[in-house]
Scaffold this motif. Structure first.
Motif, PDB file in Angstrom:
ATOM      1  N   ASN A   1       0.881  -0.993   0.010  1.00  0.00           N
ATOM      2  CA  ASN A   1      -0.129  -0.153  -0.020  1.00  0.00           C
ATOM      3  C   ASN A   1       0.941   1.376  -0.083  1.00  0.00           C
ATOM      4  O   ASN A   1       0.378   2.319  -0.011  1.00  0.00           O
ATOM      5  CB  ASN A   1      -0.949  -0.014   1.265  1.00  0.00           C
ATOM      6  CG  ASN A   1      -0.246  -0.220   2.278  1.00  0.00           C
ATOM      7  OD1 ASN A   1       0.726  -0.206   2.520  1.00  0.00           O
ATOM      8  ND2 ASN A   1      -1.228  -0.363   3.363  1.00  0.00           N
ATOM      9  N   GLU A   2       2.086   1.027  -0.162  1.00  0.00           N
ATOM     10  CA  GLU A   2       2.925   2.280  -0.400  1.00  0.00           C
ATOM     11  C   GLU A   2       3.295   2.771  -1.604  1.00  0.00           C
ATOM     12  O   GLU A   2       3.835   3.571  -1.981  1.00  0.00           O
ATOM     13  CB  GLU A   2       4.256   2.126   0.396  1.00  0.00           C
ATOM     14  CG  GLU A   2       4.257   1.814   1.975  1.00  0.00           C
ATOM     15  CD  GLU A   2       5.483   1.557   2.759  1.00  0.00           C
ATOM     16  OE1 GLU A   2       6.371   0.926   1.947  1.00  0.00           O
ATOM     17  OE2 GLU A   2       5.599   1.776   3.990  1.00  0.00           O
ATOM     18  N   ILE A   3       2.936   1.742  -2.529  1.00  0.00           N
ATOM     19  CA  ILE A   3       3.031   2.013  -4.088  1.00  0.00           C
ATOM     20  C   ILE A   3       2.169   3.097  -4.309  1.00  0.00           C
ATOM     21  O   ILE A   3       1.017   3.116  -4.086  1.00  0.00           O
ATOM     22  CB  ILE A   3       2.587   0.725  -4.800  1.00  0.00           C
ATOM     23  CG1 ILE A   3       3.533  -0.453  -4.636  1.00  0.00           C
ATOM     24  CG2 ILE A   3       2.501   1.099  -6.270  1.00  0.00           C
ATOM     25  CD1 ILE A   3       2.891  -2.080  -5.072  1.00  0.00           C
ATOM     26  N   PRO A   4       2.667   4.206  -5.069  1.00  0.00           N
ATOM     27  CA  PRO A   4       2.013   5.653  -5.166  1.00  0.00           C
ATOM     28  C   PRO A   4       0.382   5.212  -5.798  1.00  0.00           C
ATOM     29  O   PRO A   4      -0.415   5.703  -5.287  1.00  0.00           O
ATOM     30  CB  PRO A   4       2.834   6.422  -6.184  1.00  0.00           C
ATOM     31  CG  PRO A   4       4.325   5.810  -5.890  1.00  0.00           C
ATOM     32  CD  PRO A   4       4.226   4.492  -5.437  1.00  0.00           C
ATOM     33  N   ALA A   5       0.457   4.519  -6.800  1.00  0.00           N
ATOM     34  CA  ALA A   5      -1.050   4.260  -7.217  1.00  0.00           C
ATOM     35  C   ALA A   5      -1.853   3.542  -6.352  1.00  0.00           C
ATOM     36  O   ALA A   5      -3.053   4.129  -6.413  1.00  0.00           O
ATOM     37  CB  ALA A   5      -0.825   3.420  -8.631  1.00  0.00           C
ATOM     38  N   VAL A   6      -1.635   2.734  -5.631  1.00  0.00           N
ATOM     39  CA  VAL A   6      -2.162   2.198  -4.631  1.00  0.00           C
ATOM     40  C   VAL A   6      -2.759   3.043  -3.540  1.00  0.00           C
ATOM     41  O   VAL A   6      -3.839   3.026  -3.117  1.00  0.00           O
ATOM     42  CB  VAL A   6      -1.534   0.734  -4.036  1.00  0.00           C
ATOM     43  CG1 VAL A   6      -2.234   0.161  -2.803  1.00  0.00           C
ATOM     44  CG2 VAL A   6      -1.329  -0.303  -5.013  1.00  0.00           C
ATOM     45  N   TYR A   7      -1.686   3.739  -2.945  1.00  0.00           N
ATOM     46  CA  TYR A   7      -1.560   4.610  -2.210  1.00  0.00           C
ATOM     47  C   TYR A   7      -2.717   5.690  -2.177  1.00  0.00           C
ATOM     48  O   TYR A   7      -3.660   5.808  -1.721  1.00  0.00           O
ATOM     49  CB  TYR A   7      -0.594   5.472  -1.605  1.00  0.00           C
ATOM     50  CG  TYR A   7      -0.520   6.501  -0.589  1.00  0.00           C
ATOM     51  CD1 TYR A   7      -0.715   6.292   0.749  1.00  0.00           C
ATOM     52  CD2 TYR A   7      -0.503   7.700  -1.071  1.00  0.00           C
ATOM     53  CE1 TYR A   7      -0.681   7.344   1.468  1.00  0.00           C
ATOM     54  CE2 TYR A   7      -0.795   8.919  -0.121  1.00  0.00           C
ATOM     55  CZ  TYR A   7      -0.720   8.536   1.209  1.00  0.00           C
ATOM     56  OH  TYR A   7      -0.724   9.858   2.042  1.00  0.00           O
ATOM     57  N   HIS A   8      -2.781   6.166  -3.593  1.00  0.00           N
ATOM     58  CA  HIS A   8      -3.984   7.019  -4.189  1.00  0.00           C
ATOM     59  C   HIS A   8      -5.103   6.380  -4.167  1.00  0.00           C
ATOM     60  O   HIS A   8      -6.130   7.353  -3.831  1.00  0.00           O
ATOM     61  CB  HIS A   8      -3.251   7.546  -5.237  1.00  0.00           C
ATOM     62  CG  HIS A   8      -2.355   8.739  -5.259  1.00  0.00           C
ATOM     63  ND1 HIS A   8      -2.261   9.858  -4.213  1.00  0.00           N
ATOM     64  CD2 HIS A   8      -1.070   8.551  -5.456  1.00  0.00           C
ATOM     65  CE1 HIS A   8      -0.914  10.574  -4.334  1.00  0.00           C
ATOM     66  NE2 HIS A   8      -0.244   9.733  -5.152  1.00  0.00           N
ATOM     67  N   GLU A   9      -5.307   5.336  -4.442  1.00  0.00           N
ATOM     68  CA  GLU A   9      -6.594   4.672  -4.723  1.00  0.00           C
ATOM     69  C   GLU A   9      -7.223   4.266  -3.485  1.00  0.00           C
ATOM     70  O   GLU A   9      -8.109   4.472  -3.267  1.00  0.00           O
ATOM     71  CB  GLU A   9      -6.586   3.348  -5.607  1.00  0.00           C
ATOM     72  CG  GLU A   9      -7.636   2.630  -5.837  1.00  0.00           C
ATOM     73  CD  GLU A   9      -8.859   3.551  -6.557  1.00  0.00           C
ATOM     74  OE1 GLU A   9     -10.138   2.981  -6.417  1.00  0.00           O
ATOM     75  OE2 GLU A   9      -8.479   4.363  -7.195  1.00  0.00           O
ATOM     76  N   LEU A  10      -6.386   3.807  -2.694  1.00  0.00           N
ATOM     77  CA  LEU A  10      -6.766   3.915  -1.059  1.00  0.00           C
ATOM     78  C   LEU A  10      -7.377   4.937  -0.603  1.00  0.00           C
ATOM     79  O   LEU A  10      -8.659   4.966   0.225  1.00  0.00           O
ATOM     80  CB  LEU A  10      -5.658   2.969  -0.217  1.00  0.00           C
ATOM     81  CG  LEU A  10      -5.432   1.761  -0.765  1.00  0.00           C
ATOM     82  CD1 LEU A  10      -4.428   1.084   0.362  1.00  0.00           C
ATOM     83  CD2 LEU A  10      -6.612   0.698  -0.476  1.00  0.00           C
TER      84      LEU A  10
END
Length: 142
Positions: free
Chosen positions: A21-30
């Motif tokens: 969840n530190e991956i930028p795309a995942v972080y922003h989606e969460l």
């Protein structure tokens, strides 16, 4: 089932080189799903939603304490208690809280059998660790 099959004996199974969840795309989606804003994290949203700091938080399965320290550092809560099964993680949590001057207490406990004292608690968090609770229905009701 033996207790050792339910709960890890130490923290060696946690905290590797990073989190998905530190991956930028995942972080922003969460963030978008949790707060409606891809750039607003849940801590900031919680503080904004509540309008003032919570008095005292209880953190279940706190691990090394980074969530509690973040909640205090971001003025989401004034003080708190963290619980975890792994004493080695609590040693780290206590040291980091002391170094940060954070008003945090850490208690070693098996959350499945922990006797909750919610006196003065106005925020309960469990960040990404509910899957470690065998008695999830009982714990969440408590």
């Amino acid at each position: 089932m033996s207790e050792s099959a339910i709960v890890a004996g130490d923290s060696s199974v946690y905290y590797g080189s990073g989190y998905w969840n530190e991956i930028p795309a995942v972080y922003h989606e969460l963030n978008r799903r949790a707060t409606g804003d891809p750039d607003m994290g849940w801590m900031q949203h919680l503080r904004q939603y509540h309008g003032r700091p919570f008095s005292r938080l209880l953190s279940l399965n706190c691990g090394n304490g980074w969530v509690e320290r973040g909640l205090l550092a971001n003025d989401v809560a004034q003080r708190g208690v963290g619980t975890d099964y792994a004493e080695d993680l609590l040693v780290t949590a206590r040291a980091e809280a002391a170094a940060a001057g954070a008003d945090l207490e850490y208690v070693q406990a098996d959350i499945n059998t922990f006797a909750f004292d919610l006196e003065g608690i106005d925020l309960v968090v469990n960040h990404a660790a509910c899957h470690h609770i065998a008695e999830i229905d009982r714990v969440m009701r408590a």
